[in-house]
Design a protein around this motif. Sequence first.
Motif, PDB file in Angstrom:
ATOM      1  N   VAL A  23     -29.639 -15.957  16.672  1.00 17.55           N
ATOM      2  CA  VAL A  23     -29.818 -14.671  17.344  1.00 17.55           C
ATOM      3  C   VAL A  23     -30.900 -13.854  16.640  1.00 17.55           C
ATOM      4  CG1 VAL A  23     -28.707 -12.467  17.870  1.00 17.55           C
ATOM      5  CG2 VAL A  23     -27.484 -14.599  18.292  1.00 17.55           C
ATOM      6  N   SER A  24     -30.987 -13.991  15.319  1.00 21.40           N
ATOM      7  CA  SER A  24     -31.978 -13.229  14.547  1.00 21.40           C
ATOM      8  C   SER A  24     -33.413 -13.599  14.906  1.00 21.40           C
ATOM      9  CB  SER A  24     -31.754 -13.440  13.043  1.00 21.40           C
ATOM     10  OG  SER A  24     -30.538 -12.851  12.633  1.00 21.40           O
ATOM     11  N   ASP A  25     -33.608 -14.760  15.554  1.00 19.92           N
ATOM     12  CA  ASP A  25     -34.942 -15.114  16.024  1.00 19.92           C
ATOM     13  C   ASP A  25     -35.391 -14.201  17.168  1.00 19.92           C
ATOM     14  OD1 ASP A  25     -35.044 -17.164  14.213  1.00 19.92           O
ATOM     15  OD2 ASP A  25     -34.499 -18.734  15.641  1.00 19.92           O
ATOM     16  N   GLY A  69     -20.572 -14.512  24.637  1.00 21.82           N
ATOM     17  CA  GLY A  69     -20.364 -15.957  24.612  1.00 21.82           C
ATOM     18  C   GLY A  69     -20.636 -16.525  23.243  1.00 21.82           C
ATOM     19  N   ASP A  70     -20.827 -17.836  23.195  1.00 20.15           N
ATOM     20  CA  ASP A  70     -21.102 -18.494  21.923  1.00 20.15           C
ATOM     21  C   ASP A  70     -22.605 -18.720  21.786  1.00 20.15           C
ATOM     22  OD1 ASP A  70     -21.615 -20.528  23.673  1.00 20.15           O
ATOM     23  OD2 ASP A  70     -19.925 -21.787  23.071  1.00 20.15           O
ATOM     24  N   VAL A  71     -22.997 -19.486  20.769  1.00 24.70           N
ATOM     25  CA  VAL A  71     -24.422 -19.692  20.497  1.00 24.70           C
ATOM     26  C   VAL A  71     -25.102 -20.431  21.649  1.00 24.70           C
ATOM     27  CG1 VAL A  71     -24.014 -21.861  19.246  1.00 24.70           C
ATOM     28  CG2 VAL A  71     -26.063 -20.513  18.758  1.00 24.70           C
ATOM     29  N   ILE A  72     -24.367 -21.319  22.307  1.00 19.81           N
ATOM     30  CA  ILE A  72     -24.928 -22.056  23.447  1.00 19.81           C
ATOM     31  C   ILE A  72     -25.200 -21.104  24.607  1.00 19.81           C
ATOM     32  CG2 ILE A  72     -24.497 -23.899  25.117  1.00 19.81           C
ATOM     33  CD1 ILE A  72     -22.759 -25.238  22.956  1.00 19.81           C
ATOM     34  N   ALA A  73     -24.237 -20.235  24.890  1.00 23.12           N
ATOM     35  CA  ALA A  73     -24.399 -19.272  25.971  1.00 23.12           C
ATOM     36  C   ALA A  73     -25.570 -18.330  25.697  1.00 23.12           C
ATOM     37  CB  ALA A  73     -23.114 -18.471  26.165  1.00 23.12           C
ATOM     38  N   LEU A  75     -28.399 -18.899  23.900  1.00 19.70           N
ATOM     39  CA  LEU A  75     -29.695 -19.554  24.118  1.00 19.70           C
ATOM     40  C   LEU A  75     -29.935 -19.847  25.596  1.00 19.70           C
ATOM     41  CD1 LEU A  75     -30.408 -22.107  21.250  1.00 19.70           C
ATOM     42  CD2 LEU A  75     -31.648 -20.046  21.846  1.00 19.70           C
ATOM     43  N   MET A  76     -28.888 -20.249  26.308  1.00 18.58           N
ATOM     44  CA  MET A  76     -29.036 -20.520  27.734  1.00 18.58           C
ATOM     45  C   MET A  76     -29.513 -19.272  28.470  1.00 18.58           C
ATOM     46  SD  MET A  76     -25.728 -22.928  28.634  1.00 18.58           S
ATOM     47  CE  MET A  76     -26.118 -22.976  30.397  1.00 18.58           C
ATOM     48  N   LYS A  77     -28.948 -18.122  28.109  1.00 16.77           N
ATOM     49  CA  LYS A  77     -29.283 -16.888  28.816  1.00 16.77           C
ATOM     50  C   LYS A  77     -30.645 -16.349  28.408  1.00 16.77           C
ATOM     51  CE  LYS A  77     -27.545 -12.300  30.011  1.00 16.77           C
ATOM     52  NZ  LYS A  77     -27.719 -12.547  31.455  1.00 16.77           N
ATOM     53  N   ILE A  78     -30.936 -16.338  27.113  1.00 15.82           N
ATOM     54  CA  ILE A  78     -32.161 -15.676  26.672  1.00 15.82           C
ATOM     55  C   ILE A  78     -33.406 -16.504  26.951  1.00 15.82           C
ATOM     56  CG2 ILE A  78     -32.278 -16.524  24.267  1.00 15.82           C
ATOM     57  CD1 ILE A  78     -32.881 -13.475  23.583  1.00 15.82           C
TER      58      ILE A  78
END
Length: 612
Positions: A23-25, A69-73, A75-78
């Motif tokens: 997320v920090s990216d 959501g979780d980390v997968i959710a 990245l999928m969204k952003i």
Amino acid sequence: MSGRIKDEDVAYIRDRAPIDEIVSDYVQLKSAGGGAKKGLCPFHDEKSPSFTVTPSKGFFHCFGCQTGGDVIAFLMKIDHLTFTETIERLADRLGYTLRYEEGSSNTPTFTAGARSRLIAANTEAAKFYSEQLNGPNAAHGRELLTKRGFDKAACMQFGVGFAPDEWDALTKYLRAMNYTIDELETAGLSKMGQRGPIDRFRNRLTWPIRDISGDVVGFGARKLASDTEDQGPKYLNTPETPIYKKSQVLYGLDAAKKEIAKKRQAVIVEGYTDVMAAQLAGITTAVATCGTAFGADHIRILRRLLMDDDSFRGEVIFTFDGDAAGQKAALRAFSEDQKFVTQTFVAVEPDGLDPCDLRQQKGDLALRDLIARRVPLFEFAIRNELAHHKLDSAEGRINALNAAAPLVSQIRDKSLRPEYTRLLAGWLGVEVEIVSAAVSQGTKNRPRSDEQTEVVSEENNWRPDANDARLILEREVLKARLQEPQLFVENLWSDIEPGAFTHPAYRQMRKVIDEDAQLTIETISDEKIKALFTELAVEPIRADGRASQIYVASIVARLREVAISRSIAELKSSLQRLNPAENEIEYNAAFGALVALESTRRSLHDLALGSL
């Protein structure tokens, strides 16, 4: 890549991927206490941070826009990726080799490391081609680009390059960088000739094709030689590879995705130079397919970007040449339109100019005006159908009505049907009632699965207010149960009265927990419950410091005390309506139950003292 990623690999990636680092990216995070981190939400505009990440739980949640959501959710969204794309990217980051299922133990796997090598090879090829465009042998290529209205800066912006008129210039270049022949063939950069590996593209202008995240996964190439010198097609694309699937890629999407999401608009053009022309003219939402027709996979990509659901928001604009082929392409788009919920339009240049030629001949403003003059796809399709009939005769008008009325009945937005019914009546020159009857008949004959789903959004009413004082206790118990389940010893959770949770969302969450003691976000199918799960999982518990067993026992006791107090009030009301003389047995039973409830309430009150 082959088959479905194994479930254990997905679980490994989900557990090992550091959500706060990832997320920090995208978001600057600061400590929020209790192991949580906060920042400004990347999914909506806000001035004060409401976006929370809880690394220990692996969840994120925004209390402003309710995304979570979780980390997968995340990245999928952003980055607007598919589930598989997200897992593969995370595997790349972790250096983990994914395994795929395809119904056979002999199915070869495609490793994360191999994917990285293919992307790296394509990236180096893009640099090579770009440098070659500046050489003396590329003068004819630069001349063509200049004639199409593209200067050096434009070519650099889009990475346009030149494949030398040599057999193996790129192959030698990449082999010197330690890429194997197998890697170059797999990437679609080289192919085997009679005397060994040769370049796939020669004497052609090249455009790097990037996936939605910006990785170079292939190339489009336009030939520069005459047909007698080069028997190949005018445009030649990279073949299907493990990293390039033409039906799942839109050229220019990596640059346009943020504007598409922001403006809720996507402009679909037909070629690489059309994308360049449109974007340089200020149409920053322009993309194109890569040597294939616009299809279902492209629709899915755009729906993720447009956040398309069962509400009408955003627009997709198809631009086509004004010739017969362009007309057919627009009608093919109409057949796919029912898969879009967004408003869909067509922009056809009457002089038959494609966007690139239009910009070159008439300027940027003319191209922007073309998009501004877009026509609703339904209107275009209906008028196109009417053009096939002789409307100056009664028979022609009836035939046209019978052909066009079903098109009107297919419009997903029911509120638009009456308007198009009136328009069709005017175009035909017949009474509105006659057209309305024909449209209604078409609606009745259409399978119900094609009907517009009636969506009555109760999301805002369904979602509980986190700051509602009447519900704070219920919320606190659920947060503790999800975040610290080990603190619910013995029957602490199961003893909670059935009516303790009063909000429908909280009652549903309790039901889900009761049905699955080892509840995780993956096991929840209901999207609303999944969102509430992540919200409760990341919101800090109100205890001073870390939640303890004593704290959890006290808030559960207070919740039960409140629930029992409601039951006591109801029982007292019932007793007041009973006559002890006439209903002695019923009255005595109710009175005994009241005494027992009062005793339980007092003990729970003592346990709950000092809790909140």
